[in-house]
Design an enzyme around this catalytic site. Structure first.
Site, PDB file in Angstrom:
ATOM      1  CG  ASP A  55      -1.881   1.212   1.185  1.00 22.58           C
ATOM      2  OD1 ASP A  55      -2.906   1.101   0.494  1.00 22.58           O
ATOM      3  OD2 ASP A  55      -1.586   2.238   1.816  1.00 22.58           O
ATOM      4  CD  GLU A  76      -1.543   6.251   2.680  1.00 22.28           C
ATOM      5  OE1 GLU A  76      -2.180   7.174   2.116  1.00 22.28           O
ATOM      6  OE2 GLU A  76      -2.075   5.177   3.026  1.00 22.28           O
ATOM      7  CG  HIS A  87      -6.789   6.975   4.780  1.00 20.09           C
ATOM      8  ND1 HIS A  87      -7.003   6.589   3.477  1.00 20.09           N
ATOM      9  CD2 HIS A  87      -8.019   7.215   5.306  1.00 20.09           C
ATOM     10  CE1 HIS A  87      -8.291   6.602   3.229  1.00 20.09           C
ATOM     11  NE2 HIS A  87      -8.932   6.973   4.317  1.00 20.09           N
ATOM     12  CG  ASP A 124      -4.532   1.723   4.701  1.00 21.06           C
ATOM     13  OD1 ASP A 124      -4.891   1.696   5.886  1.00 21.06           O
ATOM     14  OD2 ASP A 124      -4.787   2.662   3.935  1.00 21.06           O
TER      15      ASP A 124
END
Length: 597
Positions: free
Chosen positions: A31, A33, A179, A184
């Protein structure tokens, strides 16, 4: 980062032809960001966002083999709305390693595995763009998307939403999405295991079986693969046609053959696309010089045919505009077709146009009463305690005409007095502690700034008789565009090693003649002019020549665009907080207000 505790498999070990069982397959669930949602590879000449955090979990047979987690310095400030969403601030990543240091380690961590991500197109797109930025060869690992798998496995009743938070709750994940990348990724691991358990009940036990299970192509789709025969690999527009040669669907692609073929192998899971393919009898195509020309041609074809399977073609030209009425004492009116009158817009919703008209009337002195006045009359509408008419009372048409002229100058970018007055009033309301009223006025003013500034940029381009521009194609050549009155008149390509100016001259000589009409933007499609403005704003784009010069008005609403962006961030944050926080949320807006003068 924690060390990997077992030997990794090679890519050969996870090749679908090897028929590796799902229990033996090593997955790396990743994952990311980022600073935003746009991952663009270097050389495309487009704005792009960057990775701020990578989190990954390596699993095999239900056991965690290792984890990878690090912040990444994106080399730029993190937007306020992203800070609010993820909690990752610019200060947190200032001392983090850059992507050039992180990506090689991550690729080594993933070597010999299947990459898994929730909405894999997003994460893999950013990783590919980062690899190109770092001059690394993307290893092309097998990729599994848990969104696609969930849509294939779960019914709508069981999972109305396939968002990670919803699926984590459905499968009772031990980690809830936050998040943040590692949290995540851990939640996605639990979702992956839950989905694999479901497909096992359907006889899917190997990775090869899972890959063939995912596409879900219907027999009708597979039979119609022949329709892609003869479609070239160049950029362009494709049109699916039905039994009566009617246009069913229109799309664009940088590689027409590859994109059209995807409709027949189940890569597109949308039910309406499967229905469209079942009705299609032929596929036409229009080859284009580059993506800009393809985008413009798509917009024009959508407006001409309104194909039933294109959602954005249902109302391609149904815009609202804000114009001054044609009477002795004009007022702001919302219309579909302002004709040759100057107008503010376009607006998607009539209510947005009404709100902007009320705001501009309030701070520019344009009347809001609906009485009819003759040229010899005086403006003398009844007094109202609620929403009083902002126009000066007992003035004649000649004196009122000065107010109307100032309003017209506001539209043209001659001044921004109404916006300055609105911002000052926001500050007054906030200073008095009327935070909710200040927030409402802030939101209406930000929306008005955005639409006026957008319209001014579009009109500035539509006013130019001819503008020739060039954009790097990423391979040493140039994409060329001839723009006349806000419309694409011609497009071409000067490949690497070819002198570009003779090509520019040839493309310009064969360009379409454009005669402006008495309509907003001279009759150009709003979407087309907006697409051209965005293309011209891409870094690296060069203006080769122009007939009249191209510039925004000196006092355009763009002066407050930065303030409007801050206001939007404050509004998004306000949706997550309670009333006592309004003072803190308005503080950065007030600081931007004072800085803008």
């Amino acid at each position: 980062m924690t060390a990997d505790r077992t030997a990794q498999l090679s890519f050969a070990d996870i090749d679908p032809s090897a028929d590796l069982s799902l229990h033996e397959t090593t997955f790396v669930v990743v994952d990311l960001e980022t600073t935003g949602g746009r991952a663009v590879a270097r050389g495309t000449g487009a704005h792009s966002d960057a990775i701020t955090e990578i989190g990954a979990v390596k699993v095999r047979g239900g056991a965690v083999l290792g984890e990878f987690a690090t912040l990444v310095d994106p080399g730029r400030a993190i937007p306020p709305q992203i800070v609010h969403l993820t909690g990752i601030t610019t200060a947190m990543v200032r001392d983090a390693p850059p992507i050039e240091a992180v990506l090689p380690m991550f690729l080594e961590f993933c070597r010999g595995t299947v990459l898994v991500a929730h909405n894999a197109g997003f994460d893999i797109g950013f990783l590919k763009a980062a690899a190109q930025q770092c001059d690394l060869i993307w290893p092309r690992p097998p990729v599994l998307c848990t969104v696609r798998l969930a849509r294939r496995v779960l019914t709508r009743d069981e999972a109305p939403s396939v968002r990670l938070s919803a699926l984590a709750q459905l499968f009772r994940s031990g980690t809830q999405p936050t998040h943040r990348a590692l949290d995540d990724a851990r939640a996605t691991v639990d979702v992956l295991h839950g989905l694999i358990a479901r497909v096992g009940n359907q006889g899917v036990h190997t990775y090869a079986q899972l890959r063939s299970y995912l596409p879900n192509a219907t027999p009708t789709q597979r039979r119609k693969r022949v329709l892609a025969t003869g479609v070239p690999t160049t950029p362009g527009v494709y049109l699916f046609r039905g039994p009566a040669a009617e246009v069913l669907y229109i799309g664009t692609a940088v590689n027409l053959h590859r994109r059209v073929s995807q409709y027949f192998n189940g890569a597109d899971p949308r039910t309406r696309m499967k229905e469209m393919v079942s009705l299609a009898e032929s596929v036409d195509h229009v080859e284009c010089a580059h993506a800009l020309e393809a985008g413009v041609r798509e917009l024009r074809l959508l407006a001409a045919h309104a194909p039933p399977y294109n959602r954005k073609s249902k109302f391609p030209q149904r815009w609202w505009w804000l114009a001054l009425s044609e009477e002795a004492f004009p007022r702001w009116t919302v219309v579909r077709a302002p004709g040759a009158r100057a107008a503010i817009g376009p607006f998607r919703a009539r209510s947005d146009a009404v709100d902007t008209g009320a705001l501009l009337a309030r701070f520019s002195g344009i009347r809001t009463c609906t009485q009819r006045f003759g040229r010899s009359a005086l403006h003398s509408c009844p007094e109202r305690e609620v929403s009083p008419c902002p126009a000066t009372r007992e003035v004649g048409a000649a004196d009122y005409a000065h107010t109307v002229a100032r309003a017209a100058e506001l539209m043209a970018g001659g001044h921004g007095e109404a916006f300055a007055a609105a911002l000052a009033h926001i500050d007054v309301l906030a200073g008095r502690g009327h935070f909710e009223s200040a927030a409402r006025l802030r939101d209406h003013t930000a929306a008005a700034v955005d639409v006026v500034w957008r319209g001014q940029r579009l009109r500035a381009l539509a006013a130019v008789a001819e503008l020739v521009a060039a954009q790097p194609d990423g391979a040493g050549g140039w994409h060329l565009a001839v723009i006349r009155h806000g419309q694409l008149a011609a497009a071409g390509t000067a490949r690497r090693g070819v002198p570009p100016m003779p090509v520019v001259d040839a493309v310009t000589a064969g360009a379409q003649t454009v005669l402006p009409e008495p309509a907003p933007l001279g009759g150009a499609l709003v979407e087309e002019t907006a697409l051209l403005v965005r293309w011209l704003a891409v870094p690296g784009t060069r203006i080769v020549r122009t007939s009249d010069g191209w510039a925004s008005p000196a006092h355009a609403a763009g002066r407050w665009a930065g303030w409007a962006a801050t206001a939007r961030s404050a509004r998004l944050a306000a949706e997550q907080v309670t009333e006592p926080d309004y003072a803190d949320l308005l503080a950065p807006v007030r600081r931007r207000l004072r800085a803008s003068g």
